[in-house]
Design a protein around this motif. Structure first.
Motif, PDB file in Angstrom:
ATOM      1  N   VAL A 219      -3.309  -2.627  -3.180  1.00 49.61           N
ATOM      2  CA  VAL A 219      -2.913  -2.785  -1.759  1.00 49.61           C
ATOM      3  C   VAL A 219      -2.692  -4.203  -1.442  1.00 49.61           C
ATOM      4  O   VAL A 219      -3.537  -4.902  -2.066  1.00 49.61           O
ATOM      5  N   GLU A 220      -2.071  -4.258  -0.506  1.00 49.66           N
ATOM      6  CA  GLU A 220      -1.738  -5.866   0.058  1.00 49.66           C
ATOM      7  C   GLU A 220      -2.266  -5.894   1.607  1.00 49.66           C
ATOM      8  O   GLU A 220      -2.236  -5.060   2.178  1.00 49.66           O
ATOM      9  N   ALA A 221      -2.790  -7.187   1.810  1.00 53.01           N
ATOM     10  CA  ALA A 221      -3.494  -7.396   3.197  1.00 53.01           C
ATOM     11  C   ALA A 221      -2.191  -6.903   4.192  1.00 53.01           C
ATOM     12  O   ALA A 221      -2.682  -6.267   5.266  1.00 53.01           O
ATOM     13  N   GLU A 222      -1.057  -7.227   3.919  1.00 51.78           N
ATOM     14  CA  GLU A 222       0.034  -6.926   4.892  1.00 51.78           C
ATOM     15  C   GLU A 222       0.274  -5.294   5.191  1.00 51.78           C
ATOM     16  O   GLU A 222       0.590  -4.665   6.194  1.00 51.78           O
ATOM     17  N   ASP A 223      -0.179  -4.302   4.368  1.00 47.80           N
ATOM     18  CA  ASP A 223      -0.215  -3.242   4.596  1.00 47.80           C
ATOM     19  C   ASP A 223      -1.280  -2.502   5.700  1.00 47.80           C
ATOM     20  O   ASP A 223      -1.156  -1.544   6.069  1.00 47.80           O
ATOM     21  N   PHE A 224      -2.024  -3.491   6.023  1.00 41.99           N
ATOM     22  CA  PHE A 224      -3.059  -3.217   7.246  1.00 41.99           C
ATOM     23  C   PHE A 224      -2.721  -3.676   8.351  1.00 41.99           C
ATOM     24  O   PHE A 224      -3.503  -3.786   9.415  1.00 41.99           O
ATOM     25  N   GLU A 225      -1.706  -4.417   8.553  1.00 37.18           N
ATOM     26  CA  GLU A 225      -1.227  -5.263   9.837  1.00 37.18           C
ATOM     27  C   GLU A 225      -1.432  -4.503  11.095  1.00 37.18           C
ATOM     28  O   GLU A 225      -1.786  -4.815  12.116  1.00 37.18           O
ATOM     29  N   ASP A 226      -0.800  -3.235  10.973  1.00 41.19           N
ATOM     30  CA  ASP A 226      -1.038  -2.426  12.115  1.00 41.19           C
ATOM     31  C   ASP A 226      -1.851  -1.381  11.910  1.00 41.19           C
ATOM     32  O   ASP A 226      -1.738  -0.425  13.011  1.00 41.19           O
ATOM     33  N   VAL A 227      -2.800  -1.232  11.248  1.00 43.69           N
ATOM     34  CA  VAL A 227      -3.901  -0.166  11.227  1.00 43.69           C
ATOM     35  C   VAL A 227      -4.704  -0.427  12.179  1.00 43.69           C
ATOM     36  O   VAL A 227      -5.304  -1.567  12.223  1.00 43.69           O
ATOM     37  N   GLU A 228      -5.163   0.805  13.093  1.00 45.29           N
ATOM     38  CA  GLU A 228      -5.853   0.783  14.020  1.00 45.29           C
ATOM     39  C   GLU A 228      -7.113   2.040  13.849  1.00 45.29           C
ATOM     40  O   GLU A 228      -8.277   1.780  14.360  1.00 45.29           O
ATOM     41  N   THR A 229      -6.721   2.921  13.058  1.00 45.57           N
ATOM     42  CA  THR A 229      -7.534   3.919  12.850  1.00 45.57           C
ATOM     43  C   THR A 229      -7.933   4.314  11.331  1.00 45.57           C
ATOM     44  O   THR A 229      -7.328   3.812  10.687  1.00 45.57           O
ATOM     45  N   LEU A 230      -9.027   5.028  11.308  1.00 44.83           N
ATOM     46  CA  LEU A 230      -9.513   5.643  10.066  1.00 44.83           C
ATOM     47  C   LEU A 230      -8.173   6.443   9.494  1.00 44.83           C
ATOM     48  O   LEU A 230      -7.956   6.464   8.227  1.00 44.83           O
ATOM     49  N   GLY A 231      -7.437   7.288  10.330  1.00 46.49           N
ATOM     50  CA  GLY A 231      -6.467   8.052   9.741  1.00 46.49           C
ATOM     51  C   GLY A 231      -5.270   7.271   9.193  1.00 46.49           C
ATOM     52  O   GLY A 231      -4.720   7.403   8.252  1.00 46.49           O
ATOM     53  N   GLN A 232      -4.949   6.053   9.744  1.00 47.75           N
ATOM     54  CA  GLN A 232      -3.990   5.208   9.394  1.00 47.75           C
ATOM     55  C   GLN A 232      -4.227   4.542   8.278  1.00 47.75           C
ATOM     56  O   GLN A 232      -3.601   4.485   7.251  1.00 47.75           O
ATOM     57  N   THR A 233      -5.664   4.292   8.107  1.00 48.39           N
ATOM     58  CA  THR A 233      -6.254   3.590   6.773  1.00 48.39           C
ATOM     59  C   THR A 233      -6.080   4.470   5.523  1.00 48.39           C
ATOM     60  O   THR A 233      -5.636   4.098   4.417  1.00 48.39           O
ATOM     61  N   VAL A 234      -6.197   5.892   5.775  1.00 47.15           N
ATOM     62  CA  VAL A 234      -6.094   6.836   4.743  1.00 47.15           C
ATOM     63  C   VAL A 234      -4.649   6.836   4.470  1.00 47.15           C
ATOM     64  O   VAL A 234      -4.209   7.076   3.457  1.00 47.15           O
ATOM     65  N   ALA A 235      -3.810   7.049   5.606  1.00 50.14           N
ATOM     66  CA  ALA A 235      -2.315   6.884   5.169  1.00 50.14           C
ATOM     67  C   ALA A 235      -1.773   5.792   4.490  1.00 50.14           C
ATOM     68  O   ALA A 235      -1.028   6.137   3.544  1.00 50.14           O
ATOM     69  N   VAL A 236      -2.181   4.685   4.662  1.00 48.20           N
ATOM     70  CA  VAL A 236      -1.762   3.280   3.772  1.00 48.20           C
ATOM     71  C   VAL A 236      -2.214   3.767   2.250  1.00 48.20           C
ATOM     72  O   VAL A 236      -1.228   3.360   1.472  1.00 48.20           O
ATOM     73  N   PHE A 237      -3.205   4.233   1.962  1.00 46.53           N
ATOM     74  CA  PHE A 237      -3.717   4.396   0.528  1.00 46.53           C
ATOM     75  C   PHE A 237      -3.012   5.942  -0.003  1.00 46.53           C
ATOM     76  O   PHE A 237      -2.561   5.779  -1.090  1.00 46.53           O
ATOM     77  N   SER A 238      -2.802   6.691   0.897  1.00 42.92           N
ATOM     78  CA  SER A 238      -2.045   7.976   0.424  1.00 42.92           C
ATOM     79  C   SER A 238      -0.590   7.573   0.019  1.00 42.92           C
ATOM     80  O   SER A 238       0.117   8.570  -0.483  1.00 42.92           O
ATOM     81  N   GLN A 239      -0.043   6.628   0.672  1.00 44.81           N
ATOM     82  CA  GLN A 239       1.562   6.193   0.040  1.00 44.81           C
ATOM     83  C   GLN A 239       1.588   5.592  -0.946  1.00 44.81           C
ATOM     84  O   GLN A 239       2.763   5.526  -1.388  1.00 44.81           O
ATOM     85  N   LEU A 240       0.430   4.980  -1.497  1.00 46.66           N
ATOM     86  CA  LEU A 240       0.697   4.011  -2.737  1.00 46.66           C
ATOM     87  C   LEU A 240       0.477   5.081  -4.244  1.00 46.66           C
ATOM     88  O   LEU A 240      -0.179   5.992  -4.065  1.00 46.66           O
ATOM     89  N   GLN A 241       1.121   4.573  -5.137  1.00 47.46           N
ATOM     90  CA  GLN A 241       1.153   5.036  -6.267  1.00 47.46           C
ATOM     91  C   GLN A 241       0.161   4.470  -7.376  1.00 47.46           C
ATOM     92  O   GLN A 241       0.162   3.205  -7.238  1.00 47.46           O
ATOM     93  N   PRO A 242      -0.574   5.048  -8.253  1.00 47.08           N
ATOM     94  CA  PRO A 242      -1.265   4.386  -9.056  1.00 47.08           C
ATOM     95  C   PRO A 242      -0.760   3.423  -9.877  1.00 47.08           C
ATOM     96  O   PRO A 242       0.557   3.507 -10.323  1.00 47.08           O
TER      97      PRO A 242
END
Length: 82
Positions: free
Chosen positions: A54-77
């Protein structure tokens, strides 16, 4: 295999000591007292557990736990060539 949400929740509990009952999707990181350094530690744990990067930019607009989970859910191993 644990779900992405479970891995994130476990990491938040480990890093922040937050009561798991408070970790609902619409809880804001501010309300959970998760600062940027905590989020970085959580990200490192989740990256290792899920095999993602994950890159720091991926979290720029993240405000909630659900959004945090969504960032990781969209990433591929990440596949490492030997």
């Amino acid at each position: 295999m644990a779900t992405t949400r479970r891995v994130v929740v476990n990491a938040v509990v480990e890093v922040c000591g937050t009561d798991e009952g408070r970790l609902i999707d619409n809880a804001t990181l501010q309300d959970l007292a998760i600062d940027s350094l905590d989020l970085l530690e959580v990200a490192m744990i989740v990256e290792e557990e899920l095999g993602v990067v994950v890159e720091a930019e991926d979290f720029e607009d993240v405000e909630t736990l659900g959004q945090t989970v969504a960032v990781f859910s969209q990433l591929q191993p990440t596949v490492v060539d030997d």
